[in-house]
Each structure stands twice: as structure tokens, then as C-alpha cells.
Design a protein around this motif. Sequence first.
Motif, mmCIF file in Angstrom:
data_model
loop_
_atom_site.group_PDB
_atom_site.id
_atom_site.type_symbol
_atom_site.label_atom_id
_atom_site.label_comp_id
_atom_site.label_asym_id
_atom_site.label_seq_id
_atom_site.Cartn_x
_atom_site.Cartn_y
_atom_site.Cartn_z
ATOM 1 N N TYR A 6 0.823 -1.207 0.000
ATOM 2 C CA TYR A 6 0.000 0.000 0.000
ATOM 3 C C TYR A 6 0.860 1.262 0.000
ATOM 4 O O TYR A 6 0.504 2.260 -0.648
ATOM 5 N N GLY A 40 1.717 1.835 -3.575
ATOM 6 C CA GLY A 40 0.521 2.125 -4.353
ATOM 7 C C GLY A 40 -0.071 3.484 -4.055
ATOM 8 O O GLY A 40 -0.547 4.185 -4.955
ATOM 9 N N GLN A 41 -0.042 3.875 -2.787
ATOM 10 C CA GLN A 41 -0.596 5.176 -2.408
ATOM 11 C C GLN A 41 0.222 6.319 -3.007
ATOM 12 O O GLN A 41 -0.339 7.278 -3.550
ATOM 13 N N MET A 87 -0.458 6.472 -6.725
ATOM 14 C CA MET A 87 -1.804 6.973 -6.993
ATOM 15 C C MET A 87 -1.884 8.489 -6.806
ATOM 16 O O MET A 87 -2.446 9.210 -7.630
ATOM 17 N N HIS A 98 -8.677 5.333 -3.367
ATOM 18 C CA HIS A 98 -8.336 3.966 -2.989
ATOM 19 C C HIS A 98 -8.780 2.967 -4.058
ATOM 20 O O HIS A 98 -8.120 1.948 -4.269
ATOM 21 N N ALA A 120 -5.977 3.281 -6.577
ATOM 22 C CA ALA A 120 -4.724 2.680 -6.111
ATOM 23 C C ALA A 120 -4.735 1.176 -6.345
ATOM 24 O O ALA A 120 -3.711 0.586 -6.729
#
Length: 286
Positions: free
Chosen positions: A17, A20-21, A24, A218, A221
Amino acid sequence: MVLKEYRIAMPLSCEEYQIGQLYMIARHSLEQSGDGEGVEIITNEACEDAEYGKGQYTEKRIHLSSRLPYWIQAICPRVFYVTEKSWNFFPFTKTEYTCSFIPKLNVFIKTKYEDNNGTSENCLNLSEEDLKRRVIDNVDIAFDELPNNKHYKKEEDPKFFKSVKTNRGGLVEGWRETDKPIMCSYKLVDASFEVWGLQTKVEDFIQRSIRDVLLLGHRQAFAWIDEWFGMTLEDVREYERKIQEETNRKLRQSNGQDEAPAEETNEHELDEDKKEEHREESKDSV
């Protein structure tokens, strides 16, 4: 004043995460910039805290005047931006939003990321007083509907998206109880607008807007996982740097500026010669 704690589960590990965050946020900032509005990155640099250790500090200006409801535009100047300051000490972050034109507007967000599906009762260590004010809102990236249909893309819908690299998705009812890996973003949002007659309306609008942004961000992401999966933290920081330059350039061009005027340079900004020197030094240090 109500405290909202948004809990957003994701079919990822906390380690995944984090990459990915960052991916994103950078990509989303670029896509949302244009026509004189969007996200201008002022500062993105390492920082350190006595309690949380080493982290990353970012400061952004979010230009969004025409995207606000008319009743907010009526009290805002034509040129309007919100300043976002964020301290990322993953898995803990804190963010604050202020506006020099509206000094009574303040938004504070504390976030903690954990490898569970949202079952931690008080991972942000709230006081008894804050626990009494807190309202928990579980955000489901698959089955909560986006408030604006123009943001909907079937290929970004977790119910239909299937990752080629990880074989995760599409998500089905009850996925938060069965899917592995699983993690949760716990976000405590404290919004205040201390203006008589508008306080409740504005604070409710802020909370709804933040929830909408969290849901869309989210979903993306996860839906973009095949683009960032396998990146290292160094990889995504380099991607973030390139997108930052492109985003700022895009925003300036849409405002009819080829480059930022010298008089607008502040302590966070470098002139073009220093930027080039900084890039060359960065290459040598890699």
C-alpha cells in the motif's frame, strides 16, 4: 464537533500500500491539473521527528475555486487555493489543510495503516473525550457508489477489475472477511469552520468531500496495481519527482505562464539553474 474516522480496507499488504498510495497520489495530481486548477507541489523533502523517526514532508497548493459549490464560491476570492502540509512517517501520517483567505477553515487528518480489515478499536490512541465524539465510517472500495458518475470507469471498478500481476479482484460481497492479504487505512478527520451560520454546512461538506476523495483514490490505487506492483520505494519516489515537475509545468501553462515569475519564488522553490544543478547532483548521488 464530530470526529470522523474513516476505515478503508484494501486487498493489499501495508508494504504494498505504501508504494501504491504514493503512485496513486502522484498520478491523480497530474490528471486533475489543468485549466488553471489542480495540485501545485511546493515542497517534497525528507524530514525527521523525535517520536516517529525519518519521513517525508510535502507541501502543496490545491487550486480548486471553480470546483466548489456556489455557496462556498460566494465567500471565496476568485483566486483560491488550499495549502496541504503532510508529514509521512509510514505507517503513521499527519496532514493539515489551511487557507490564508479563510483563516477560520482548518482540517487535520491523522492516519495509521495496519495489516487487518479494520478491526482495531483505537489504533490512533484517541482520548476518552475524542472517542465519545468519534463516528466510524467504513468505506467499501468495491460496493460504495461513487458520488459523481463522471469519475466512474468500469476498468477501475474493483468488482470487475482483475490484476494480471497479482491475480487479485474482482471483489465480491464479503471480500473484507475473506481476501488475503488485507490492510486498512484508519483516517481520523477533524474539520472546523468557525463562522456563525455556516459552520455546520461547511463542516458537513468537507467531510463528504473527503470521503468521496478517499473512495475514488483507494479504488484507483488498487485498479492501477499492475502499473506500480514491483516498484521499490526509490522507484516510486523517482516517479513522484518526474510527475511533480510535469504537474507544476502543466498548471503554469494553463495559467498562461511558461515559467514561474521570479518574484513568486519562495524559500521552497529553486530557480531553473538551481533546479538543473540539483538534478545533476541527484544523479551523482544515485
